[in-house]
Design a protein around this motif. Structure first.
Motif, PDB file in Angstrom:
ATOM      1  N   ASP A  19      55.667 -10.798  16.133  1.00 43.11           N
ATOM      2  CA  ASP A  19      55.381 -10.728  15.298  1.00 43.11           C
ATOM      3  C   ASP A  19      54.584  -9.208  14.806  1.00 43.11           C
ATOM      4  N   PHE A  20      54.490  -7.941  15.423  1.00 44.20           N
ATOM      5  CA  PHE A  20      53.694  -7.051  15.652  1.00 44.20           C
ATOM      6  C   PHE A  20      54.205  -6.126  14.049  1.00 44.20           C
ATOM      7  N   VAL A  21      53.527  -5.377  13.474  1.00 40.74           N
ATOM      8  CA  VAL A  21      53.539  -4.912  12.267  1.00 40.74           C
ATOM      9  C   VAL A  21      53.321  -3.326  12.986  1.00 40.74           C
ATOM     10  N   LEU A  78      44.565  -0.330  14.444  1.00 35.69           N
ATOM     11  CA  LEU A  78      43.795   0.721  13.997  1.00 35.69           C
ATOM     12  C   LEU A  78      43.403  -0.226  13.132  1.00 35.69           C
ATOM     13  N   ARG A  79      43.064  -1.826  12.667  1.00 33.05           N
ATOM     14  CA  ARG A  79      42.494  -2.705  13.350  1.00 33.05           C
ATOM     15  C   ARG A  79      42.106  -4.228  13.214  1.00 33.05           C
ATOM     16  N   SER A  80      41.209  -5.474  13.065  1.00 29.31           N
ATOM     17  CA  SER A  80      41.715  -7.056  14.607  1.00 29.31           C
ATOM     18  C   SER A  80      43.055  -7.054  13.533  1.00 29.31           C
ATOM     19  N   VAL A  81      43.694  -7.521  14.513  1.00 30.67           N
ATOM     20  CA  VAL A  81      44.938  -8.361  14.256  1.00 30.67           C
ATOM     21  C   VAL A  81      45.375  -9.266  15.397  1.00 30.67           C
ATOM     22  N   THR A  82      46.414 -10.103  14.666  1.00 37.30           N
ATOM     23  CA  THR A  82      46.380 -11.424  15.749  1.00 37.30           C
ATOM     24  C   THR A  82      48.531 -11.300  15.340  1.00 37.30           C
ATOM     25  N   GLU A 133      49.596 -16.707  20.693  1.00 40.77           N
ATOM     26  CA  GLU A 133      48.714 -15.757  20.110  1.00 40.77           C
ATOM     27  C   GLU A 133      48.027 -14.700  20.874  1.00 40.77           C
ATOM     28  N   ARG A 134      47.583 -13.040  20.062  1.00 38.30           N
ATOM     29  CA  ARG A 134      46.497 -12.561  21.208  1.00 38.30           C
ATOM     30  C   ARG A 134      45.829 -12.250  19.773  1.00 38.30           C
ATOM     31  N   ALA A 188      40.987  -6.379  18.775  1.00 32.71           N
ATOM     32  CA  ALA A 188      40.401  -6.405  17.886  1.00 32.71           C
ATOM     33  C   ALA A 188      40.746  -4.633  17.702  1.00 32.71           C
ATOM     34  N   ALA A 189      39.996  -3.817  16.501  1.00 32.35           N
ATOM     35  CA  ALA A 189      39.871  -2.845  16.352  1.00 32.35           C
ATOM     36  C   ALA A 189      40.051  -1.846  17.189  1.00 32.35           C
ATOM     37  N   GLY A 190      41.044  -0.970  17.553  1.00 37.43           N
ATOM     38  CA  GLY A 190      40.343  -0.321  18.577  1.00 37.43           C
ATOM     39  C   GLY A 190      40.741  -0.757  19.469  1.00 37.43           C
ATOM     40  N   GLU A 191      41.530  -1.446  20.249  1.00 37.15           N
ATOM     41  CA  GLU A 191      42.095  -2.411  21.477  1.00 37.15           C
ATOM     42  C   GLU A 191      42.814  -1.613  21.586  1.00 37.15           C
TER      43      GLU A 191
END
Length: 317
Positions: A229-231, A255-259, A266-267, A270-273
């Motif tokens: 479910d990548f946005v 751009l932001r912390s996402v799961t 799931e993974r 972190a922002a910037g990863e």
């Protein structure tokens, strides 16, 4: 009756294997996705648009070398060869060679078989005198051509500096696979050369953001393949020259912390990863000529543009 191309789907990727490969890369540290997944049908069309950009000098510069030197190349080759176009895409580069190189059979190989089918059918209308075969195949890990290619002498064609997607060690291994595949003929290959960093980085991060769309489309493709479910709005395109490795790197950066979730796992990012999506190594011409010799090729000729930005090599088996 008009001649029509024939098609062979040599090794359709198995869904389970594709899923396993992608999820292994997504769970690695740092995360990585093979650049072959950039080229679904939409990705292939976006890349075709990239080649039209003024910043993307590679296609234009390579084309200028062929336009200027095609007669010299033809003088080096016998008539009636089978041209095997690896990563054929829209077939436009090979189309310019069929007549001047007196090609009798054209074999277009590409991972995106649906995109390839449309392109090859259009090309056949313009060259009814040439036998044409489309091969749907992922040759990035192992190059094995189907029996339908035939036993005639072959000229393998690998333009656009696609060899730059391989590390130097991987490039040597792939060239060694090309050597027996080019039975009785040779290899015609385009290689991007080192040049000013600002020129390199502009070619992979254009102001119109088409390269960014091409890179981010990979996430849409991954969603289709593994049910993730990548946005796209959570990610941005990053491209820069790694001088120590002599390569352009492309990444997707959160751009932001996402799961990101997919069935069963799931993974968190972190922002910037980043997810590493492509390398494009830039060579010195003499170093690449030596690599061809190491792979078993001989009688090597090379042509470059007036700035020395790009080289086309012809190497015989």
């Amino acid at each position: 009756m008009a001649r029509s191309p024939t098609f062979v789907e040599k090794d359709r990727p198995q869904e389970a294997a594709v899923r396993a490969e992608l999820l292994h890369g997504l769970q690695a540290t740092p995360a990585v996705v093979s650049p072959k997944y950039l080229y679904d049908a939409l990705g292939s069309r976006l890349f075709a648009a990239i080649t039209e950009l003024p910043e993307y000098y590679l296609t234009r510069t390579e084309a200028s070398i062929f336009a200027r030197e095609i007669d010299a190349m033809a003088d080096e080759l016998p008539a009636g060869l089978t041209l095997v176009d690896l990563g054929a895409g829209n077939c436009e580069k090979a189309a310019r060679l069929l007549g001047p190189l007196r090609i009798s059979t054209y074999v277009a190989v590409d991972i995106s078989v649906d995109f390839l089918r449309d392109a090859l059918e259009r090309l056949q209308q313009h060259h009814p005198e040439v036998d044409m075969l489309g091969v749907g195949s992922d040759f990035s890990s192992r190059l094995v051509l189907p029996a339908a290619v035939g036993d005639g002498a072959r000229l393998l064609f690998y333009p656009g500096s696609s060899i730059g997607n391989f590390t130097p060690a991987q490039a040597l291994d792939f060239l060694r696979q090309m050597h027996p595949a080019a039975q009785g003929g040779g290899l015609l290959i385009g290689v991007d050369l080192r040049k000013p960093v600002e020129v390199l980085e502009a070619a992979y991060d254009d102001p119109l953001r088409i390269t960014a769309a091409f890179n981010r489309n990979l996430l849409r493709h991954v969603n289709q393949l593994v049910g993730s479910d990548f946005v796209l709005a959570d990610w941005r395109h990053r491209a820069f020259f790694n001088s120590a490795q002599s390569r352009i790197e492309m990444h997707l950066e959160a751009l932001r912390s996402v799961t990101v979730r997919w069935p069963g796992a799931e993974r968190a990012f972190a922002a910037g990863e980043r997810i590493h999506t492509e390398n494009s190594y830039k060579w010195r011409a003499d170093d690449f000529a030596a690599l061809l010799v190491d792979a078993g090729f001989s009688a090597i000729r090379r042509w470059t543009d007036e700035r020395g930005w790009f080289a086309v090599f012809l190497a015989r088996v």
